[in-house]
Scaffold this active site. Structure first.
Site, PDB file in Angstrom:
ATOM      1  N   ASP A  11       2.600  -2.547  -9.276  1.00  0.00           N
ATOM      2  CA  ASP A  11       1.294  -1.914  -9.420  1.00  0.00           C
ATOM      3  C   ASP A  11       0.689  -2.393 -10.729  1.00  0.00           C
ATOM      4  O   ASP A  11       1.283  -2.228 -11.802  1.00  0.00           O
ATOM      5  CB  ASP A  11       1.420  -0.395  -9.446  1.00  0.00           C
ATOM      6  CG  ASP A  11       1.861   0.176  -8.106  1.00  0.00           C
ATOM      7  OD1 ASP A  11       1.629  -0.484  -7.077  1.00  0.00           O
ATOM      8  OD2 ASP A  11       2.440   1.276  -8.083  1.00  0.00           O
ATOM      9  N   ASP A 130      -1.552   5.092   2.804  1.00  0.00           N
ATOM     10  CA  ASP A 130      -1.040   6.183   1.983  1.00  0.00           C
ATOM     11  C   ASP A 130      -1.211   7.470   2.785  1.00  0.00           C
ATOM     12  O   ASP A 130      -2.334   7.803   3.203  1.00  0.00           O
ATOM     13  CB  ASP A 130      -1.818   6.299   0.666  1.00  0.00           C
ATOM     14  CG  ASP A 130      -1.610   5.098  -0.234  1.00  0.00           C
ATOM     15  OD1 ASP A 130      -0.464   4.615  -0.322  1.00  0.00           O
ATOM     16  OD2 ASP A 130      -2.584   4.643  -0.864  1.00  0.00           O
TER      17      ASP A 130
END
Length: 262
Positions: A11, A130
């Site tokens: 990330d 997600d």
């Protein structure tokens, strides 16, 4: 049986790799290109870069990081974050990515999946999802880094994603993300049993046994982790050796002989 893949996830925010818990409590952990090179040597099967604030802030993926990584790393690289158009997909692939991951924009504009698959091939299009549990057996889809609940049923969305031509799904559990208590097995099973494309398990891996649990209890094709690798608690090679001893087919790397399948 196809080899199961081990994928470090990086990330990236402001050019640095970061990690948090449930999308919060973010802290820096290193340089993305340096970490990518290390994972390449460890025998990672693929790498995933997510520009975690790109969709939220309206920025494109960090093409400079992609270009620098692609010059030094020779395993598949998937890149997500801020990819909104066919031109964004094209630019990211030209920068050296092998795949793009679309998440927020895919929900807002599902035609992007179909158009991307038609132009570049399904193998280039990963849809990141997600999701968060609502009640047992039901999950809802979030966008913008877990900030916005779309009220969209996970299974319905996963099926649509597959029908539109996505090559695979990267399924991340918001409930387990960064908690290190294990992958969300019920959610993984629900999606794996609903689609006929590869599913990557993401969110919650905290120890080496969790990789085995994901492959033993679900039909996922790959397992993705961040903290375990970033903080050097495990290497990709150690995970693969552990899995191989337990009968899970994985690819390992001998720098003299090249990749081989156990």
């Amino acid at each position: 049986m196809l080899a199961k893949r081990i994928i470090p996830c990086l990330d990236v925010r402001d050019g640095k790799v970061v990690k948090g818990v449930n999308f919060e409590g973010i802290k820096e952990v290193g340089d993305p290109v340096e970490l990518a090179c290390d994972y390449n040597l460890q025998g990672a099967d693929e790498l995933v870069f997510y520009d975690i604030t790109a969709s939220h802030e309206g920025r494109r993926a960090m093409l400079d990081v992609v270009e620098n990584t692609a010059k030094k790393v020779f395993i598949p690289l998937a890149v997500g974050g801020g990819i909104k158009t066919i031109d964004d997909i094209r630019d990211t692939l030209r920068a050296g990515a092998d795949k793009v991951s679309v998440n927020s924009q895919a929900v807002k504009n599902p035609d992007l999946i179909r158009e991307g698959a038609d132009i570049f091939g399904s193998q280039c299009i990963v849809v990141g999802i997600d999701a968060k549990k609502v009640v047992d057996g039901k999950w809802t889809v979030y966008i913008n880094g877990g900030r916005i609940d779309m009220g969209l049923d996970l299974i319905d969305w996963a099926k649509k994603v597959a029908d539109l031509g996505a090559g695979e799904i990267c399924l991340n559990s918001i409930d387990t993300d960064g908690v290190r208590g294990g992958f969300d097995i019920p959610m993984l099973n629900a999606v794996c049993n609903s689609v006929n494309i590869p599913v990557i398990a993401s969110g919650g891996c905290g120890k080496i046994e969790h990789f085995y649990e994901a492959f033993e209890k679900t039909d996922c094709s790959a397992a993705l982790a961040a903290s375990l690798f970033h903080f050097k608690e495990l290497t990709c090679g150690e995970v693969k050796e552990y899995l191989s001893k337990r009968g899970v087919p994985v690819r390992t790397v001998s720098h003299k002989l090249g990749p081989r399948l156990f």
